[in-house]
Design a protein around this motif. Structure first.
Motif, mmCIF file in Angstrom:
data_model
loop_
_atom_site.group_PDB
_atom_site.id
_atom_site.type_symbol
_atom_site.label_atom_id
_atom_site.label_comp_id
_atom_site.label_asym_id
_atom_site.label_seq_id
_atom_site.Cartn_x
_atom_site.Cartn_y
_atom_site.Cartn_z
ATOM 1 N N GLN A 147 0.822 -1.202 0.000
ATOM 2 C CA GLN A 147 0.000 0.000 0.000
ATOM 3 C C GLN A 147 0.857 1.254 0.000
ATOM 4 O O GLN A 147 0.500 2.261 -0.630
ATOM 5 C CB GLN A 147 -0.931 0.004 1.215
ATOM 6 N N ASP A 165 0.516 4.224 -2.583
ATOM 7 C CA ASP A 165 0.146 5.579 -2.163
ATOM 8 C C ASP A 165 1.233 6.590 -2.464
ATOM 9 O O ASP A 165 0.942 7.722 -2.889
ATOM 10 C CB ASP A 165 -0.159 5.586 -0.659
ATOM 11 N N ALA A 221 -5.650 -1.442 -4.136
ATOM 12 C CA ALA A 221 -6.724 -2.075 -3.371
ATOM 13 C C ALA A 221 -7.020 -3.482 -3.848
ATOM 14 O O ALA A 221 -7.542 -4.300 -3.088
ATOM 15 C CB ALA A 221 -7.994 -1.223 -3.460
#
Length: 405
Positions: A45, A49, A119
C-alpha cells in the motif's frame, strides 16, 4: 536510442530505493516471507500511495501513472535489489495488461482503478510450469498448455447464460492471496478446443486455494482448485458461432505474447538489480574478511573474478535497458535480454555464496535468497538456453545461411 535517464526517471528510482531501504530490510523481508500472503500488505500500500507503483504502466484514464515499460523496468530493478516480496509481477506485469488489452470498457472501469490504487491484487492462473510457453518466451503458445481440451487444466462450459469453470492449476504466482483470478481455460470441447480467459473472484463459491512451497520464497506461489465456479468472460460475451470464438482465442494468444515480452523486460531489469546488490554485498564482505593477515579482496584472483561478474552485470543492464526501450517502440527483444540477465544473476549469486565462505551457506545469511531468486526465475520463465533458442527462431537466425564456420 538515448540511454540517459530523465530527471523524472532518476527521481523515481531514488525515491523507490529509499522507501525499500526503510521498509524492506533483511528483518522485514523475512517477516513478510512468513506471512500468509507471502508479502507485506502495508509495504504494498505504501508503494501504491507514495509512488503509484501498481498502476505505473496503466493509463491515467484508469487511475494509473501513464508510464511505459521503461519506467516499470527501472522500478523493478530497485525491487529486485531488495528482493521485495510483492504482488507487482503477478498484478501489474501479468494481470493488469491482460485486462487492459482484452477487457470490455465496463471491465476496465471496474477493475483497473482498483488495481492502480493497490486495493485489488490479481493473478494470472495458468500452469506455472508452462508460464514461459504461455507468454511465448520459450515456445509457441498455440499448443495444449491449458489442458488440450481433455482432462487436466481448467475447462469452461456454458451454463444458465454464463460460464462455469472446473479444474485445477498449480504454481500460480500469488494465486493463494490475489483478490482477482484471471483463469485461462479451454472451451469448445475436444474437437474445437480453444483457450479463453475468465475473471473469477478470489472468494467466489467453489474456489479452493492455498499457498504451496516454492524454491524462491520471495516469489510466493499458490494452487487453485475450481469446482463449478461462476466466471465472467474477459472481453464480454463470445458469440455462439465458432468463428467468433476462434477470433476471441486468437486475441487471447496475441495478448499473451505481447505481455510476455514486457514481462521478460521487467524480469530482466529485476534480475539485474538483484545481481548488482549481490555483487555489492560480496565486495563489501571481501573487503572486511581477512586471510593470511590481509583482506581477501586484496588478492588478485578475487579481484579478477569479481571484475568478471561486474562486466557481466553491466552487459546485462545494457541489454535490459535496450529491451525496455525497444518494447516501447514495437520491437520484441525481451527474451534475449532476460536470458542475459538471468545468467548474470546466477553468476553473481553463486560467487556471493562462494566468497562469503562458511557463512554464505547458512540460512541466517541473505546470500541464499539471491541464489534462489536466480534459480526460481529460470524455472519460472526459462531456462536460459530455451530463451535464446526462441529469440534465434523469431529472428530466423539460422534460416539465412549466414552462420559463421
Amino acid at each position: 536510442m538515448d540511454a540517459r535517464l530523465t530527471a523524472e526517471q532518476d527521481e523515481m528510482r531514488r525515491a523507490l530505493r529509499a522507501l525499500l531501504r526503510a521498509r524492506c530490510g533483511p528483518q522485514d523481508l523475512r517477516a513478510a516471507l512468513d506471512a500468509p500472503a507471502g508479502h507485506d500488505p502495508a509495504l504494498w500500500q505504501a508503494l501504491a500511495d507514495r509512488l503509484g507503483l501498481p498502476g505505473l504502466a496503466l493509463p491515467e484514464t484508469y487511475g494509473g501513472v501513464g508510464c511505459t515499460a521503461t519506467e516499470l523496468a527501472l522500478a523493478c530493478e530497485e525491487t529486485g535489489r531488495a528482493l521485495a516480496p510483492s504482488p507487482l509481477l503477478a498484478t501489474s506485469v501479468l494481470a493488469a495488461p491482460l485486462v487492459l488489452a482484452l477487457g470490455t470498457d465496463a471491465q476496465r472501469d471496474a477493475l483497473l482503478p482498483r488495481i492502480a490504487s493497490g486495493a485489488l491484487t490479481a493473478a494470472l492462473a495458468v500452469p506455472g510450469t508452462a508460464l514461459a510457453t504461455v507468454l511465448a518466451l520459450t515456445g509457441d503458445n498455440t499448443g495444449d498448455w491449458a489442458g488440450g481440451g481433455r482432462a487436466g487444466g481448467v475447462q469452461a462450459r456454458r451454463a444458465d447464460g454464463g460460464w462455469r469453470l472446473y479444474g485445477e492449476v498449480r504454481q500460480v504466482l500469488d494465486g493463494h492471496s490475489a483478490g482477482l483470478l484471471l483463469v485461462a481455460a479451454h472451451t469448445g470441447g475436444f474437437a474445437r478446443s480453444r483457450t479463453l480467459v475468465f475473471l473469477v473472484a478470489g472468494d467466489a463459491p467453489g474456489v479452493t486455494r492455498g499457498r504451496q512451497t516454492a524454491l524462491d520464497a520471495t516469489r510466493p506461489q499458490g494452487w487453485v482448485q475450481l469446482r463449478d465456479v461462476p466466471a465472467e468472460l474477459l472481453g464480454g460475451t463470445v458469440g455462439e458461432e465458432s468463428s467468433a470464438e476462434d477470433q476471441g482465442a486468437a486475441d487471447v494468444l496475441g495478448a499473451l505474447r505481447a505481455i510476455g515480452d514486457t514481462a521478460a523486460v521487467v524480469l530482466a531489469a529485476e534480475a539485474v538489480g538483484a545481481a548488482d546488490r549481490a555483487l555489492e554485498r560480496t565486495v563489501e564482505y571481501v573487503g572486511q574478511r581477512e586471510q593470511f593477515g590481509r583482506a581477501v579482496g586484496s588478492f588478485q584472483a578475487v579481484k579478477h573474478r569479481l571484475a568478471d561478474v561486474y562486466v557481466q552485470i553491466q552487459a546485462a543492464r545494457s541489454a535490459a535497458y535496450y529491451a525496455a526501450w525497444a518494447t516501447a517502440h514495437g520491437e520484441r527483444t525481451g527474451g534475449l535480454a532476460l536470458a542475459q540477465a538471468l545468467e548474470a544473476l546466477r553468476t553473481a549469486a553463486g560467487e556471493a555464496i562462494q566468497f562469503h565462505g562458511g557463512i554464505g551457506f547458512t540460512w541466517e545469511h541473505e546470500a541464499h535468497l539471491y541464489f534462489k531468486r536466480a534459480a526460481g526465475d529460470e524455472l519460472l520463465l526459462g531456462p536460459v538456453h530455451r530463451l535464446r533458442a526462441r529469440s534465434a527462431a523469431d529472428a530466423r537466425l539460422f534460416e539465412r545461411g549466414e552462420v559463421a564456420v
